[in-house]
Design an enzyme around this catalytic site. Sequence first.
Site, PDB file in Angstrom:
ATOM      1  CD  GLU A   1     -37.631 -35.847  18.535  1.00  0.00           C
ATOM      2  OE1 GLU A   1     -37.410 -34.643  18.435  1.00  0.00           O
ATOM      3  OE2 GLU A   1     -38.026 -36.565  17.591  1.00  0.00           O
TER       4      GLU A   1
ATOM      5  CG  HIS B   1     -41.462 -32.157  21.364  1.00  0.00           C
ATOM      6  ND1 HIS B   1     -40.925 -32.384  20.118  1.00  0.00           N
ATOM      7  CD2 HIS B   1     -40.450 -32.397  22.238  1.00  0.00           C
ATOM      8  CE1 HIS B   1     -39.655 -32.734  20.233  1.00  0.00           C
ATOM      9  NE2 HIS B   1     -39.349 -32.765  21.517  1.00  0.00           N
TER      10      HIS B   1
ATOM     11  CD  GLN C   1     -36.847 -44.615  10.598  1.00  0.00           C
ATOM     12  OE1 GLN C   1     -35.675 -44.954  10.718  1.00  0.00           O
ATOM     13  NE2 GLN C   1     -37.739 -44.826  11.536  1.00  0.00           N
TER      14      GLN C   1
HETATM   15  P1  FAD Z   1     -42.125 -21.342  13.429  1.00  0.00           P
HETATM   16  O1  FAD Z   1     -41.027 -20.888  14.308  1.00  0.00           O
HETATM   17  O2  FAD Z   1     -43.451 -20.679  13.581  1.00  0.00           O
HETATM   18  O3  FAD Z   1     -41.619 -21.169  11.921  1.00  0.00           O
HETATM   19  C1  FAD Z   1     -42.364 -21.733  10.855  1.00  0.00           C
HETATM   20  C2  FAD Z   1     -42.137 -20.908   9.576  1.00  0.00           C
HETATM   21  O4  FAD Z   1     -42.720 -19.605   9.726  1.00  0.00           O
HETATM   22  C3  FAD Z   1     -40.677 -20.682   9.226  1.00  0.00           C
HETATM   23  O5  FAD Z   1     -40.548 -20.729   7.824  1.00  0.00           O
HETATM   24  C4  FAD Z   1     -40.387 -19.273   9.732  1.00  0.00           C
HETATM   25  O6  FAD Z   1     -39.364 -18.643   8.975  1.00  0.00           O
HETATM   26  C5  FAD Z   1     -41.734 -18.602   9.506  1.00  0.00           C
HETATM   27  N1  FAD Z   1     -42.031 -17.532  10.481  1.00  0.00           N
HETATM   28  C6  FAD Z   1     -41.761 -17.527  11.798  1.00  0.00           C
HETATM   29  N2  FAD Z   1     -42.218 -16.386  12.357  1.00  0.00           N
HETATM   30  C7  FAD Z   1     -42.782 -15.653  11.357  1.00  0.00           C
HETATM   31  C8  FAD Z   1     -43.423 -14.385  11.296  1.00  0.00           C
HETATM   32  N3  FAD Z   1     -43.552 -13.607  12.392  1.00  0.00           N
HETATM   33  N4  FAD Z   1     -43.902 -13.960  10.096  1.00  0.00           N
HETATM   34  C9  FAD Z   1     -43.772 -14.711   8.986  1.00  0.00           C
HETATM   35  N5  FAD Z   1     -43.158 -15.946   8.981  1.00  0.00           N
HETATM   36  C10 FAD Z   1     -42.665 -16.395  10.154  1.00  0.00           C
HETATM   37  N6  FAD Z   1     -43.749 -31.139  14.842  1.00  0.00           N
HETATM   38  C11 FAD Z   1     -44.754 -31.753  15.512  1.00  0.00           C
HETATM   39  O7  FAD Z   1     -45.903 -31.772  15.024  1.00  0.00           O
HETATM   40  N7  FAD Z   1     -44.549 -32.364  16.724  1.00  0.00           N
HETATM   41  C12 FAD Z   1     -43.335 -32.362  17.329  1.00  0.00           C
HETATM   42  O8  FAD Z   1     -43.192 -32.917  18.424  1.00  0.00           O
HETATM   43  C13 FAD Z   1     -42.243 -31.720  16.656  1.00  0.00           C
HETATM   44  N8  FAD Z   1     -41.013 -31.667  17.215  1.00  0.00           N
HETATM   45  C14 FAD Z   1     -39.998 -30.990  16.582  1.00  0.00           C
HETATM   46  C15 FAD Z   1     -38.740 -30.896  17.203  1.00  0.00           C
HETATM   47  C16 FAD Z   1     -37.699 -30.228  16.579  1.00  0.00           C
HETATM   48  C17 FAD Z   1     -36.352 -30.130  17.279  1.00  0.00           C
HETATM   49  C18 FAD Z   1     -37.892 -29.660  15.293  1.00  0.00           C
HETATM   50  C19 FAD Z   1     -36.742 -28.967  14.587  1.00  0.00           C
HETATM   51  C20 FAD Z   1     -39.124 -29.744  14.675  1.00  0.00           C
HETATM   52  C21 FAD Z   1     -40.202 -30.387  15.295  1.00  0.00           C
HETATM   53  N9  FAD Z   1     -41.473 -30.485  14.717  1.00  0.00           N
HETATM   54  C22 FAD Z   1     -42.497 -31.109  15.382  1.00  0.00           C
HETATM   55  C23 FAD Z   1     -41.705 -29.945  13.385  1.00  0.00           C
HETATM   56  C24 FAD Z   1     -42.235 -28.488  13.393  1.00  0.00           C
HETATM   57  O9  FAD Z   1     -43.523 -28.439  13.969  1.00  0.00           O
HETATM   58  C25 FAD Z   1     -42.278 -28.012  11.940  1.00  0.00           C
HETATM   59  O10 FAD Z   1     -40.957 -27.906  11.433  1.00  0.00           O
HETATM   60  C26 FAD Z   1     -43.068 -26.752  11.666  1.00  0.00           C
HETATM   61  O11 FAD Z   1     -43.205 -26.644  10.246  1.00  0.00           O
HETATM   62  C27 FAD Z   1     -42.400 -25.466  12.138  1.00  0.00           C
HETATM   63  O12 FAD Z   1     -42.412 -25.361  13.484  1.00  0.00           O
HETATM   64  P2  FAD Z   1     -41.627 -24.140  14.224  1.00  0.00           P
HETATM   65  O13 FAD Z   1     -41.955 -24.227  15.629  1.00  0.00           O
HETATM   66  O14 FAD Z   1     -40.209 -24.108  13.818  1.00  0.00           O
HETATM   67  O15 FAD Z   1     -42.407 -22.892  13.523  1.00  0.00           O
END
Ligand code: FAD
Length: 301
Positions: free
Chosen positions: A17, A83, A216
């Site tokens: 990444e 992403h 960090q």
């Molecule tokens: P979701 O899958 O939507 O989940 C978020 C929360 O909502 C979780 O607590 C889940 O349990 C809950 N949830 C899911 N579906 C539902 C539903 N139907 N009803 C109620 N609750 C629900 N952030 C950035 O800004 N830019 C990036 O490039 C970036 N890259 C990342 C790469 C990786 C590998 C990871 C692990 C994270 C990255 N993030 C990035 C961070 C990410 O955007 C955050 O962790 C964010 O808070 C959650 O994103 P998600 O896609 O997992 O969300």
Amino acid sequence: MLISDIFSQKDLVLSFEIFPPKKAAALENIDATLAQLCRLNPDFISVTCGAGGTDQNHAPIEDRTIDVGRRIKNDYGIEPLIHLTCLNYDKADIVTILEKLRAESLLNILALRGDAAEGIVPKNDFAHAKDLIAFVREQGGFTLGGACYPETHLEAADRVSDIRFLRQKVDEGASFLISQIFFENELFFDFVERCRIAGIDVPIEAGVMPVTNKAQIERIVSLCGATLPAKFRRILDRYADKPEALMDAGIAYAINQIVDLIASGVDGVHIYTMNKPQVAARICEGIENLIDRSPAQESFA
Ligand code: FAD
């Protein structure tokens, strides 16, 4: 090449990444980093993206991600994974971004919700990553992955609902998952087992971040809630003020973690490089004979 094809062809996928430089001017300097990373021949490189808004030149924030992705693909022949967050975009915004991606043949997307960002009012079209996954799948032509959390997402009500919602992402079309960083492999193994019991059967890549800087890593850990094992904490405490020693110890810890993951049959290892190719190079050297370096073949089916 579709990243789903890479996972289906290889027993163990190795990916990196990187993040696009914050200042548009620094974008030119990313080439030296890319050249060194691509020489290590990862199966793909993912490029992070901010959660909406514009950069200092008032250009959409995602343009820098797309620019770096284009360079990885066209200049170095490595597949990029773009992403894409959704909380601060509406459907029309996403359609525009998908058009830009299609124009560059960037067809692999890591679909994310993103987080609330200062100064940006969230839009209401996508509450969760699964909504973005469903929408992009309807548009057609892209391979989608999603994020997962071995230690449970910080906002999740509990571990069970977090896994249920993860299953929804896969049911909507995520064909692989990449994990949040963790420093204790047993937590990841337990998580993968819970996923499999819940019927999540797509490849799950393990996210590993080599620690090279105490401040960090503490900031990142406070943001994502990863557990710091005692042996890891001892390294941080002992070598906090000795950057070269911390670098050696952090790389050794990451290699140890990866060797154990590979020995346990993990689907893939995703190294959060923090744009430090020399660190990625030392890790790759340490696991050289553990990974299959033959490239996956493009499928035209
Ligand atoms: P979701 O899958 O939507 O989940 C978020 C929360 O909502 C979780 O607590 C889940 O349990 C809950 N949830 C899911 N579906 C539902 C539903 N139907 N009803 C109620 N609750 C629900 N952030 C950035 O800004 N830019 C990036 O490039 C970036 N890259 C990342 C790469 C990786 C590998 C990871 C692990 C994270 C990255 N993030 C990035 C961070 C990410 O955007 C955050 O962790 C964010 O808070 C959650 O994103 P998600 O896609 O997992 O969300």
